[in-house]
Design a protein around this motif. Structure first.
Motif, PDB file in Angstrom:
ATOM      1  N   THR A   1       0.847  -1.188   0.000  1.00 17.60           N
ATOM      2  CA  THR A   1       0.000   0.000   0.000  1.00 17.60           C
ATOM      3  C   THR A   1       0.883   1.238   0.000  1.00 17.60           C
ATOM      4  O   THR A   1       1.884   1.279   0.705  1.00 17.60           O
ATOM      5  N   ILE A   2       0.509   2.223  -0.801  1.00 12.58           N
ATOM      6  CA  ILE A   2       1.189   3.518  -0.798  1.00 12.58           C
ATOM      7  C   ILE A   2       0.123   4.598  -0.679  1.00 12.58           C
ATOM      8  O   ILE A   2      -0.813   4.639  -1.474  1.00 12.58           O
ATOM      9  N   ARG A   3       0.283   5.452   0.332  1.00 15.14           N
ATOM     10  CA  ARG A   3      -0.569   6.635   0.478  1.00 15.14           C
ATOM     11  C   ARG A   3       0.230   7.806  -0.079  1.00 15.14           C
ATOM     12  O   ARG A   3       1.363   8.014   0.312  1.00 15.14           O
ATOM     13  N   PHE A   4      -0.393   8.573  -0.975  1.00 18.70           N
ATOM     14  CA  PHE A   4       0.320   9.699  -1.578  1.00 18.70           C
ATOM     15  C   PHE A   4      -0.651  10.818  -1.903  1.00 18.70           C
ATOM     16  O   PHE A   4      -1.863  10.632  -1.905  1.00 18.70           O
ATOM     17  N   ARG A   5      -0.088  11.983  -2.163  1.00 19.75           N
ATOM     18  CA  ARG A   5      -0.902  13.109  -2.614  1.00 19.75           C
ATOM     19  C   ARG A   5      -0.066  14.003  -3.512  1.00 19.75           C
ATOM     20  O   ARG A   5       1.166  13.967  -3.469  1.00 19.75           O
ATOM     21  N   LEU A   6      -0.746  14.745  -4.331  1.00 22.58           N
ATOM     22  CA  LEU A   6      -0.077  15.741  -5.154  1.00 22.58           C
ATOM     23  C   LEU A   6       0.274  16.906  -4.237  1.00 22.58           C
ATOM     24  O   LEU A   6      -0.504  17.236  -3.341  1.00 22.58           O
ATOM     25  N   PRO A   7       1.447  17.532  -4.402  1.00 24.76           N
ATOM     26  CA  PRO A   7       1.818  18.650  -3.530  1.00 24.76           C
ATOM     27  C   PRO A   7       0.737  19.731  -3.524  1.00 24.76           C
ATOM     28  O   PRO A   7       0.188  20.084  -4.562  1.00 24.76           O
ATOM     29  N   GLY A   8       0.414  20.187  -2.341  1.00 26.46           N
ATOM     30  CA  GLY A   8      -0.603  21.219  -2.193  1.00 26.46           C
ATOM     31  C   GLY A   8      -2.020  20.685  -2.063  1.00 26.46           C
ATOM     32  O   GLY A   8      -2.919  21.421  -1.691  1.00 26.46           O
ATOM     33  N   ALA A   9      -2.221  19.415  -2.371  1.00 27.12           N
ATOM     34  CA  ALA A   9      -3.563  18.838  -2.249  1.00 27.12           C
ATOM     35  C   ALA A   9      -3.824  18.501  -0.787  1.00 27.12           C
ATOM     36  O   ALA A   9      -2.938  18.037  -0.078  1.00 27.12           O
ATOM     37  N   GLY A  10      -5.024  18.734  -0.350  1.00 24.15           N
ATOM     38  CA  GLY A  10      -5.373  18.454   1.035  1.00 24.15           C
ATOM     39  C   GLY A  10      -5.782  17.014   1.277  1.00 24.15           C
ATOM     40  O   GLY A  10      -5.964  16.598   2.401  1.00 24.15           O
TER      41      GLY A  10
ATOM     42  N   ALA B   1      -2.983   3.710  -3.094  1.00 23.78           N
ATOM     43  CA  ALA B   1      -2.817   2.697  -4.130  1.00 23.78           C
ATOM     44  C   ALA B   1      -2.490   1.383  -3.431  1.00 23.78           C
ATOM     45  O   ALA B   1      -1.699   1.360  -2.482  1.00 23.78           O
ATOM     46  N   ASN B   2      -3.090   0.304  -3.895  1.00 25.53           N
ATOM     47  CA  ASN B   2      -2.897  -1.004  -3.270  1.00 25.53           C
ATOM     48  C   ASN B   2      -2.374  -2.035  -4.262  1.00 25.53           C
ATOM     49  O   ASN B   2      -2.549  -1.894  -5.469  1.00 25.53           O
ATOM     50  N   GLY B   3      -1.773  -3.079  -3.719  1.00 24.81           N
ATOM     51  CA  GLY B   3      -1.390  -4.234  -4.515  1.00 24.81           C
ATOM     52  C   GLY B   3      -0.381  -3.923  -5.602  1.00 24.81           C
ATOM     53  O   GLY B   3       0.579  -3.195  -5.392  1.00 24.81           O
ATOM     54  N   ARG B   4      -0.618  -4.495  -6.793  1.00 21.78           N
ATOM     55  CA  ARG B   4       0.313  -4.325  -7.911  1.00 21.78           C
ATOM     56  C   ARG B   4       0.389  -2.888  -8.400  1.00 21.78           C
ATOM     57  O   ARG B   4       1.408  -2.447  -8.898  1.00 21.78           O
ATOM     58  N   VAL B   5      -0.701  -2.133  -8.269  1.00 18.21           N
ATOM     59  CA  VAL B   5      -0.672  -0.723  -8.656  1.00 18.21           C
ATOM     60  C   VAL B   5       0.277   0.033  -7.726  1.00 18.21           C
ATOM     61  O   VAL B   5       1.069   0.869  -8.178  1.00 18.21           O
ATOM     62  N   ALA B   6       0.243  -0.270  -6.445  1.00 17.64           N
ATOM     63  CA  ALA B   6       1.176   0.337  -5.492  1.00 17.64           C
ATOM     64  C   ALA B   6       2.611  -0.077  -5.815  1.00 17.64           C
ATOM     65  O   ALA B   6       3.532   0.738  -5.749  1.00 17.64           O
ATOM     66  N   TRP B   7       2.803  -1.343  -6.156  1.00 13.03           N
ATOM     67  CA  TRP B   7       4.131  -1.819  -6.539  1.00 13.03           C
ATOM     68  C   TRP B   7       4.656  -1.037  -7.741  1.00 13.03           C
ATOM     69  O   TRP B   7       5.803  -0.589  -7.757  1.00 13.03           O
ATOM     70  N   ALA B   8       3.811  -0.859  -8.770  1.00 13.74           N
ATOM     71  CA  ALA B   8       4.220  -0.131  -9.974  1.00 13.74           C
ATOM     72  C   ALA B   8       4.572   1.315  -9.632  1.00 13.74           C
ATOM     73  O   ALA B   8       5.580   1.842 -10.121  1.00 13.74           O
ATOM     74  N   LEU B   9       3.781   1.958  -8.787  1.00 10.23           N
ATOM     75  CA  LEU B   9       4.074   3.330  -8.383  1.00 10.23           C
ATOM     76  C   LEU B   9       5.402   3.390  -7.628  1.00 10.23           C
ATOM     77  O   LEU B   9       6.211   4.289  -7.864  1.00 10.23           O
ATOM     78  N   ALA B  10       5.635   2.444  -6.748  1.00  8.67           N
ATOM     79  CA  ALA B  10       6.908   2.405  -6.012  1.00  8.67           C
ATOM     80  C   ALA B  10       8.091   2.252  -6.974  1.00  8.67           C
ATOM     81  O   ALA B  10       9.129   2.894  -6.806  1.00  8.67           O
ATOM     82  N   GLU B  11       7.935   1.421  -7.998  1.00  9.71           N
ATOM     83  CA  GLU B  11       9.001   1.236  -8.991  1.00  9.71           C
ATOM     84  C   GLU B  11       9.233   2.511  -9.800  1.00  9.71           C
ATOM     85  O   GLU B  11      10.372   2.865 -10.100  1.00  9.71           O
ATOM     86  N   LEU B  12       8.160   3.204 -10.166  1.00  8.39           N
ATOM     87  CA  LEU B  12       8.292   4.479 -10.876  1.00  8.39           C
ATOM     88  C   LEU B  12       9.010   5.516 -10.009  1.00  8.39           C
ATOM     89  O   LEU B  12       9.874   6.253 -10.499  1.00  8.39           O
TER      90      LEU B  12
END
Length: 93
Positions: free
Chosen positions: A7-16, A21-32
């Protein structure tokens, strides 16, 4: 043996608000994130459905991810995609 779901919790800078993202989508984001400006390719970093993870990150999370088509040789020459995360995001603990 099952691995815990990533699991990855993230936000765009300035967003409240934060996204999760969970599972393989979180894995892909971590790799990016790990790859930075170099980006990732399915050839160098195998994953079962890179294009699907990228599609989800673009459409469901609104991330800007560039696709660069690169040629490759070998017994089955052609092209492959390199994905580069262009959005700046903050990983939230």
């Amino acid at each position: 043996m099952r691995h815990p779901k990533q699991t990855i919790r993230f936000r765009l800078p300035g967003a409240g608000w934060a996204c999760v993202a969970n599972g393989r989508v979180a894995w892909a984001l971590a790799e990016l994130l790990r790859a930075g400006k170099r980006g990732v390719t399915p050839i160098d970093n195998p994953g079962p459905r890179w294009s699907a993870y990228i599609f989800t990150l673009r459409t469901e999370y609104g991330l800007d991810i560039e696709t660069v088509n690169e040629p490759h040789g070998g017994p089955y020459p052609g092209t492959h995609a390199r994905y580069v995360l262009k959005s700046r995001i903050e990983v939230v603990e």
